[in-house]
Design a protein around this motif. Structure first.
Motif, PDB file in Angstrom:
ATOM      1  N   GLU A  19       0.832  -1.198   0.000  1.00  0.00           N
ATOM      2  CA  GLU A  19       0.000   0.000   0.000  1.00  0.00           C
ATOM      3  C   GLU A  19       0.866   1.247   0.000  1.00  0.00           C
ATOM      4  OE1 GLU A  19      -3.398   2.309   2.732  1.00  0.00           O
ATOM      5  OE2 GLU A  19      -2.833   0.234   3.177  1.00  0.00           O
ATOM      6  N   LEU A  20       0.555   2.168  -0.915  1.00  0.00           N
ATOM      7  CA  LEU A  20       1.291   3.429  -1.018  1.00  0.00           C
ATOM      8  C   LEU A  20       0.289   4.568  -1.158  1.00  0.00           C
ATOM      9  CD1 LEU A  20       3.991   4.929  -1.276  1.00  0.00           C
ATOM     10  CD2 LEU A  20       3.900   4.518  -3.736  1.00  0.00           C
ATOM     11  N   ASP A  21       0.379   5.536  -0.262  1.00  0.00           N
ATOM     12  CA  ASP A  21      -0.520   6.692  -0.260  1.00  0.00           C
ATOM     13  C   ASP A  21       0.264   7.917  -0.725  1.00  0.00           C
ATOM     14  OD1 ASP A  21      -2.266   8.739   0.183  1.00  0.00           O
ATOM     15  OD2 ASP A  21      -2.577   8.342   2.313  1.00  0.00           O
ATOM     16  N   LEU A  22      -0.122   8.437  -1.902  1.00  0.00           N
ATOM     17  CA  LEU A  22       0.544   9.610  -2.485  1.00  0.00           C
ATOM     18  C   LEU A  22      -0.460  10.730  -2.750  1.00  0.00           C
ATOM     19  CD1 LEU A  22       2.912   7.820  -5.024  1.00  0.00           C
ATOM     20  CD2 LEU A  22       3.586   8.986  -2.930  1.00  0.00           C
ATOM     21  N   ARG A  23      -1.502  10.782  -1.987  1.00  0.00           N
ATOM     22  CA  ARG A  23      -2.520  11.808  -2.212  1.00  0.00           C
ATOM     23  C   ARG A  23      -1.942  13.208  -1.975  1.00  0.00           C
ATOM     24  NH1 ARG A  23      -6.751  10.391   2.439  1.00  0.00           N
ATOM     25  NH2 ARG A  23      -5.711   8.380   2.323  1.00  0.00           N
ATOM     26  N   ASN A  24      -2.452  14.173  -2.746  1.00  0.00           N
ATOM     27  CA  ASN A  24      -2.115  15.589  -2.557  1.00  0.00           C
ATOM     28  C   ASN A  24      -0.605  15.827  -2.526  1.00  0.00           C
ATOM     29  OD1 ASN A  24      -2.638  18.328  -2.183  1.00  0.00           O
ATOM     30  ND2 ASN A  24      -2.625  18.150   0.048  1.00  0.00           N
ATOM     31  N   ASN A  25       0.078  15.415  -3.597  1.00  0.00           N
ATOM     32  CA  ASN A  25       1.526  15.597  -3.690  1.00  0.00           C
ATOM     33  C   ASN A  25       1.951  16.311  -4.970  1.00  0.00           C
ATOM     34  OD1 ASN A  25       3.407  14.588  -1.521  1.00  0.00           O
ATOM     35  ND2 ASN A  25       1.993  12.854  -1.627  1.00  0.00           N
ATOM     36  N   ASN A  26       1.012  17.068  -5.559  1.00  0.00           N
ATOM     37  CA  ASN A  26       1.335  17.882  -6.721  1.00  0.00           C
ATOM     38  C   ASN A  26       1.848  17.035  -7.887  1.00  0.00           C
ATOM     39  OD1 ASN A  26       1.440  20.419  -7.984  1.00  0.00           O
ATOM     40  ND2 ASN A  26       3.596  20.711  -7.457  1.00  0.00           N
TER      41      ASN A  26
END
Length: 307
Positions: free
Chosen positions: A224-231
């Motif tokens: 699992e990888l969370d990259l939300r809101n990273n432009n």
């Protein structure tokens, strides 16, 4: 301002839940010295002096396994005292220090508008990382919402890269940036036990994602990888889709919401999702301009064809 405890369960230790008090009380110290699960919310621990009563109690507790200190103005000096108290806690498995100021040092000055600035102090973070490195049962570490910069990623990569049990790290809502991604990529490459990594809202950007993708191509453990809101934009996503096709075969859940992924990025993702033997099962693209404001539906149609 109340103390709430879960009922004692047969065969297990009770859990102490601290209410929103301002300082550590005598009752708190007694509970911290004997309960296995410790949770503090809404305290004021801005200095070593404020944290010492808790640290002294924890140092006597050889059965503590769950330490959660959230939204308590925990600073570097206070964290250092608490970390030292956990050095001899062989059952420690869970640490949550979200919504604090754990890299804040002494007062550095006052601006013309009356705002107070503080020097950065990494001693608390370093002490914590050293404790985690020797406590081989720690499986969860949450340092989210602390305003941390790339130095945190560097410290973690130096101390927990070979940790045998650390499965989940939450660094969301910080300021790691692409420079932090340099050290996070080393951590991903070197730690095959890491399963879940949360990096939302860290301004990682295209360069940072490229570095993470290089690490994902050799990592087989991350699910699992969370990259939300990273432009992240369409160019960033092309790099990611290449990684999904040729590597990251263990990844099951990917969060890309609240970025700048447009129709071209959506089309690229649709091609990647057609890759044979792809393990990805959950992909979040919420709040991205996938249709370019309703003028281009090619990406959305491409993704829809996979449903």
């Amino acid at each position: 301002m109340s103390l709430v405890r879960e009922p004692r369960k047969k065969g297990s230790a009770s859990r102490a839940f601290y209410g929103e008090r301002k300082v550590i009380t005598k009752e708190d110290r007694q509970d911290a010295a004997r309960f296995a699960d410790i949770v503090l919310l809404g305290y004021q621990l801005p200095s070593r002096k404020h944290a010492l009563p808790l640290a002294n109690a924890l140092s006597r507790n050889k059965f503590v396994r769950h330490v959660e200190i959230r939204d308590s103005n925990l600073t570097s000096m206070a964290l250092q005292a608490i970390a030292i108290s956990l050095a001899d806690a062989p059952h420690l498995t869970y640490i949550n220090l979200s919504a604090n100021n754990i890299d804040r040092g002494l007062k550095d000055g006052t601006g013309d508008d009356g705002s107070v600035s503080f020097a950065q102090d990494l001693n608390g973070l370093t002490a914590l990382a050293e404790v985690v490195s020797v406590q081989r049962l720690v499986c969860y570490l949450n340092l989210s919402k602390n305003g941390l910069d790339w130095n945190t990623a560097k410290i973690l990569s130096e101390h927990v890269i070979e940790h045998p049990a650390l499965e989940e790290i939450d660094l969301s809502l910080n300021k790691l940036s692409s420079k932090g991604a340099v050290y996070l990529s080393k951590l991903i490459k070197g730690n095959s036990h890491l399963r879940r990594l949360h990096l939302g809202s860290n301004n990682i950007g295209s360069l940072g994602l490229d570095l993470l993708c290089r690490a994902l191509r050799v990592n087989k453990g991350l699910v699992e990888l969370d990259l939300r809101n990273n432009n992240l934009d369409d160019d960033s996503i092309r790099t990611l889709t290449d990684t999904l096709r040729i590597g990251a075969r263990g990844l099951i859940k990917l969060n890309l919401s609240y970025n700048r992924i447009g129709p071209e990025g959506a089309v690229a993702l649709s091609f990647a999702l057609k890759t044979k033997n792809l393990t990805l099962r959950h992909l979040s693209l919420d709040f991205n301009p996938l249709t370019a404001g309703g003028t281009n539906y090619t990406g959305l149609l491409a993704l829809g064809s996979l449903m």
